[in-house]
Motif scaffolding. Structure first.
Motif, PDB file in Angstrom:
ATOM      1  N   GLY A 166      10.910  18.240 -11.548  1.00 49.91           N
ATOM      2  CA  GLY A 166      10.736  17.903 -12.956  1.00 49.91           C
ATOM      3  C   GLY A 166      11.795  16.884 -13.311  1.00 49.91           C
ATOM      4  N   ASP A 167      12.737  17.291 -14.156  1.00 52.19           N
ATOM      5  CA  ASP A 167      13.755  16.348 -14.630  1.00 52.19           C
ATOM      6  C   ASP A 167      14.836  16.044 -13.588  1.00 52.19           C
ATOM      7  N   ILE A 168      14.764  16.634 -12.407  1.00 52.33           N
ATOM      8  CA  ILE A 168      15.624  16.254 -11.290  1.00 52.33           C
ATOM      9  C   ILE A 168      14.708  15.644 -10.230  1.00 52.33           C
ATOM     10  N   HIS A 169      14.944  14.385  -9.901  1.00 50.51           N
ATOM     11  CA  HIS A 169      14.011  13.669  -9.029  1.00 50.51           C
ATOM     12  C   HIS A 169      14.370  13.876  -7.568  1.00 50.51           C
ATOM     13  N   ALA A 170      14.256  15.119  -7.142  1.00 51.95           N
ATOM     14  CA  ALA A 170      14.459  15.499  -5.748  1.00 51.95           C
ATOM     15  C   ALA A 170      13.527  16.665  -5.455  1.00 51.95           C
ATOM     16  N   MET A 171      13.277  16.890  -4.161  1.00 52.53           N
ATOM     17  CA  MET A 171      12.360  17.949  -3.733  1.00 52.53           C
ATOM     18  C   MET A 171      13.144  19.098  -3.138  1.00 52.53           C
ATOM     19  N   TRP A 172      13.096  20.235  -3.815  1.00 46.38           N
ATOM     20  CA  TRP A 172      13.656  21.478  -3.291  1.00 46.38           C
ATOM     21  C   TRP A 172      12.581  22.168  -2.459  1.00 46.38           C
ATOM     22  N   LEU A 173      12.950  22.702  -1.299  1.00 47.11           N
ATOM     23  CA  LEU A 173      11.983  23.444  -0.497  1.00 47.11           C
ATOM     24  C   LEU A 173      11.450  24.637  -1.282  1.00 47.11           C
ATOM     25  N   ARG A 174      12.323  25.336  -1.964  1.00 46.52           N
ATOM     26  CA  ARG A 174      11.928  26.504  -2.756  1.00 46.52           C
ATOM     27  C   ARG A 174      10.978  26.102  -3.877  1.00 46.52           C
ATOM     28  N   ASP A 175      11.415  25.197  -4.728  1.00 45.38           N
ATOM     29  CA  ASP A 175      10.644  24.843  -5.912  1.00 45.38           C
ATOM     30  C   ASP A 175       9.294  24.243  -5.538  1.00 45.38           C
ATOM     31  N   SER A 176       9.284  23.334  -4.560  1.00 43.55           N
ATOM     32  CA  SER A 176       8.025  22.673  -4.212  1.00 43.55           C
ATOM     33  C   SER A 176       6.994  23.678  -3.715  1.00 43.55           C
ATOM     34  N   SER A 177       7.435  24.664  -2.933  1.00 49.22           N
ATOM     35  CA  SER A 177       6.509  25.720  -2.480  1.00 49.22           C
ATOM     36  C   SER A 177       5.970  26.503  -3.665  1.00 49.22           C
ATOM     37  N   ALA A 178       6.881  26.917  -4.545  1.00 47.75           N
ATOM     38  CA  ALA A 178       6.496  27.741  -5.692  1.00 47.75           C
ATOM     39  C   ALA A 178       5.631  26.961  -6.682  1.00 47.75           C
ATOM     40  N   ASP A 208      13.228  11.340  -1.340  1.00 38.84           N
ATOM     41  CA  ASP A 208      11.971  10.829  -0.802  1.00 38.84           C
ATOM     42  C   ASP A 208      12.296   9.682   0.150  1.00 38.84           C
ATOM     43  N   GLY A 209      12.794  10.050   1.331  1.00 36.71           N
ATOM     44  CA  GLY A 209      13.282   9.065   2.283  1.00 36.71           C
ATOM     45  C   GLY A 209      14.783   8.869   2.125  1.00 36.71           C
TER      46      GLY A 209
END
Length: 469
Positions: free
Chosen positions: A94-106, A147-148
């Motif tokens: 959301g407002d943090i432009h990074a991908m968490w393994l936890r959050d993205s799965s959920a 993202d890279g």
């Protein structure tokens, strides 16, 4: 009309009248859709589900919140592409432009039940599995990724940072969530294409990492220190954490909140690991015909489970036998719960306990009471928070999880009414809100909480439709 007065007026209308179709469809100007005109991804099955559920909800405000929240991950956080002939999906929080393994799965989890009627959605979620595989291979100890290759505000952390990493906090649940998503995807679709050679390498790296963090032969390769004035953002013991007795559990330097653990054996995350290891074992025995590795996963699951039984369950003077939140294997224990999932409250939701289990029931009673230092009661709500934001701030996620794990109409109704009264007119969930003032909240754009609210409404509609209709 003041917010409180409006809500009371709205509740009275729900009781006294039947709303017409224009209200149910969100055409009333008070409840105009908050979805963006330009969406990152649109799923026909998700759109159909929104229409179906809204028609079944008699309260126009709950229907409007569902319409805003359920598709929020797809609307705003996903970037879907093809890489080397495979789907690849990057998911920001959301407002943090990074991908968490936890959050993205959920965040994508609630859409899994719709993939068999939507090939595009199915491919998008397969893309999350592929992206997570890449992330684990880059660094199994990292929690969040760019993202890279790129710059991170945490590039100066004293740990093995890489350009692909946003943050490198070791949290057991990060790896558990990747297994959960891959297993859930396969379980619903019977599509084994996500179990690539890279996925096998990543899954074996997960087992290796879990075993390293049992700390039977030393502290392992991971340490983390951050120069900060915020104590939970760094680890004690020169980055290795406080000492643990190697009794079989897995050490986690950080909690799902990204706060440092006090005692490294984080019990809910270890219970989640038991479930995840058994799911991994099932994939290897059923799909990949590797009984040797399947046995290794199952053996570790049994070892961790036995250690939790011996060291993770304590006698509480009021609630009886309960799970501690953290232990060290020496007798030290931290009795609390935190709103971030996995937590003790969420164990049945994650398949890590049954709701009828006596220890879980005692624990649930403990965490939703003043015995838990992070349970708060205020003028507008009662619920659980955590150290991440601090005293008196309740997490909507904790309220949602309280309803998700409940068999009580009264408890679920309380959660629905409370969420309706505390979104501060935004139509979305937040990270937290103050127990006395919902206009004092954190994070306007927190996609996990939004999608989780949608998942709750669908669950209620399917299992207890009388609570929304």
């Amino acid at each position: 009309m003041k917010r409180r007065a409006f809500l009371q007026h709205s509740s009275a209308l729900v009781t006294a009248t039947t709303f017409n179709s224009s209200l149910l469809l969100g055409k009333d100007p008070i409840f105009e859709s908050k979805r963006p005109k330009k969406k990152n991804f649109t799923s026909k099955s998700v759109e159909n589900k929104i229409v179906e559920i809204k028609k079944a909800i008699s309260d126009p405000e709950i229907a409007w919140m569902f319409e805003n929240c359920f598709p929020n991950t797809l609307d705003t956080t996903v970037t879907h592409r093809e890489v080397d002939g495979l789907p690849d999906t990057f998911v920001i929080t959301g407002d943090i432009h990074a991908m968490w393994l936890r959050d993205s799965s959920a965040q994508v989890w609630p859409y899994l039940d719709l993939v068999n009627t939507d090939a595009k959605l199915k491919r998008l979620i397969a893309g999350v599995v592929h992206r997570q595989t890449k992330c684990v291979l880059i660094d199994p100890y990292a929690n969040a990724f760019n993202d890279g290759p790129g710059e991170s505000q945490w590039k100066d952390d004293i740990t093995e940072m890489k350009p692909e990493l946003h943050e490198r906090k070791w949290e057991i649940d990060s790896l558990c969530y990747t297994i959960r998503l891959a297993y859930g995807y396969w379980n619903r679709t019977n599509d084994t294409s996500v179990f690539t050679e890279d996925w096998k390498k990543a899954s074996k790296l997960i087992l290796k990492t879990f075993k390293e963090q049992q700390r039977k032969t030393g502290k392992g390769p991971y340490s983390f220190t951050r120069v900060t004035g915020w104590q939970p953002d760094t680890q004690a013991g020169r980055g290795y954490g406080n000492p643990v007795n190697p009794v079989g559990m897995i050490a986690s330097a950080f909690r799902p909140s990204d706060d440092a653990t006090l005692f490294l054996f984080l019990v809910p995350s270890n219970l989640f690991a038991v479930t995840s290891l058994r799911q991994l074992s099932e994939i290897y025995s059923t799909v990949l015909s590797d009984d040797t590795f399947a046995s290794e996963c199952n053996d570790l699951a049994n070892e961790v489970e036995n250690a939790i039984e011996e060291y993770g369950i304590v006698d509480h003077p009021e609630h009886g036998k309960i799970y501690a939140y953290e232990v060290d294997g020496y007798g030290g224990r931290n009795l609390m719960d935190d709103a971030n999932v996995p937590n003790l409250l969420s164990l049945p939701y994650l398949g890590a306990s049954s709701t009828e289990d006596r220890v879980y029931q005692n624990t649930r009673s403990f965490v939703w009471s003043k015995s838990n230092p992070y349970y708060f009661e205020g003028k507008v709500a009662k619920g659980m928070g955590g150290p991440h934001v601090g005293q008196d701030f309740i997490w909507p996620m904790s309220l949602i999880m309280y309803a998700m794990t409940s068999s009580s109409d009264d408890e679920i109704t309380y959660v629905l009414e409370t969420l309706k009264e505390t979104h501060d007119g935004t139509g979305f969930m937040h990270e937290t809100f103050h127990k006395d003032d919902p206009s004092n909240f954190t994070r306007k754009w927190f996609a996990w909480a939004n999608t989780l609210f949608g998942e709750l409404i669908i669950k209620i509609h399917n299992e207890r439709p009388h609570l929304v209709s």
